[in-house]
Design an enzyme around this catalytic site. Sequence first.
Site, short mmCIF file in Angstrom:
data_model
loop_
_atom_site.label_atom_id
_atom_site.label_comp_id
_atom_site.label_asym_id
_atom_site.label_seq_id
_atom_site.Cartn_x
_atom_site.Cartn_y
_atom_site.Cartn_z
CB SER A 73 3.03 0.43 3.27
OG SER A 73 2.33 1.38 4.01
CD GLU A 125 -3.51 -12.17 7.06
OE1 GLU A 125 -2.88 -11.11 7.15
OE2 GLU A 125 -3.65 -12.97 8.00
CB SER A 129 -0.18 4.32 6.86
OG SER A 129 0.41 3.44 7.78
CB SER A 130 -4.45 2.49 10.65
OG SER A 130 -4.20 1.20 10.22
CG ASN A 131 1.43 0.42 9.90
OD1 ASN A 131 2.60 0.70 10.07
ND2 ASN A 131 0.90 0.30 8.68
CG HIS A 139 -7.10 -7.46 5.59
ND1 HIS A 139 -6.19 -8.32 5.01
CD2 HIS A 139 -6.43 -6.33 5.88
CE1 HIS A 139 -5.01 -7.73 4.98
NE2 HIS A 139 -5.14 -6.51 5.50
CG HIS A 145 -2.05 -0.99 0.99
ND1 HIS A 145 -3.04 -0.79 0.07
CD2 HIS A 145 -2.27 -2.19 1.55
CE1 HIS A 145 -3.84 -1.83 0.08
NE2 HIS A 145 -3.39 -2.70 0.96
#
Length: 283
Positions: free
Chosen positions: A266, A128, A222-224, A126, A41
Amino acid sequence: MEVRLAKTAGFCFGVRRAVDTVYEQVEQAEGPIYTYGPIVHNETVVQELEEKGVKVLNSEEELKSLTSGTVIIRAHGVGEKVYELLKQQGVNLVDATCPFVKKIHRIARKEEANGRHILIIGNAKHPEVEGIRGWCEKPAYVVESLEEAENFALPMGEKLCIVSQTTFNYNKFEDIVEIISKKGYDIIVLNTICSATEERQTEAREIASDVDAMIVIGGSHSSNTQKLFEICKKECENTYYIQSLDDLDLKTSQSIRCVGITAGASTPNKIIEEVQKHVRIKF
Ligand code: F3S
């Protein structure tokens, strides 16, 4: 200026491996190259790859229209159906599914064959989780919230295997497992959360508590990265959130002797390197 760069900054092992795979294919493969979904991403990376001729396939329909070339499966993995489809289309398949995700596919297969229903703790939308579901013969259950866990019900006597999306929050995973465990089913729980996110956060916290200024690099959505920023800000008031070197505006009027740098999952190495070099040279 002393710079402390986090070892865990940027891509995790699985994403780095997938991105490297695409660059390798650019060198080696004959014919067109596609990734099934964006490889990471990060627009800069995807654009750079596009310039090298790598196209992104966004749907099964697009995949069905292919008759030649190489398709790379990204770290999130895909369901079995996609592998079959690729075989049918006669295209060359390069699988860059993260080994930790592959392991969940194998668990799902095996435990279902042992007569268990599969329950995935994660976000149903998601990719995954969609991929893991795609390795189950029967529909797998997905639970993301405590409320969904409370409402989850199976007929008595049925057996269950619980796995997790690799990036799920550990505390929330435990809370959900606790609620479901109380329901009295025959359960096995396999914690398949990947440690990459936690390790990145722990290291960021350690560095931020020790430096005069901290730089967190990552996309604004980006949430992380946002989470990393919050963690660092708690430890170091002088924390900067930047997307690239252009955004950096270090207030050098204060006495800064040591700067820490970390980056979201990312963020490509190139951007991290640029920021690091700049800070070392300019200050
Ligand atoms: Fe990354 Fe694989 Fe973990 S993609 S977050 S190393 S599961």
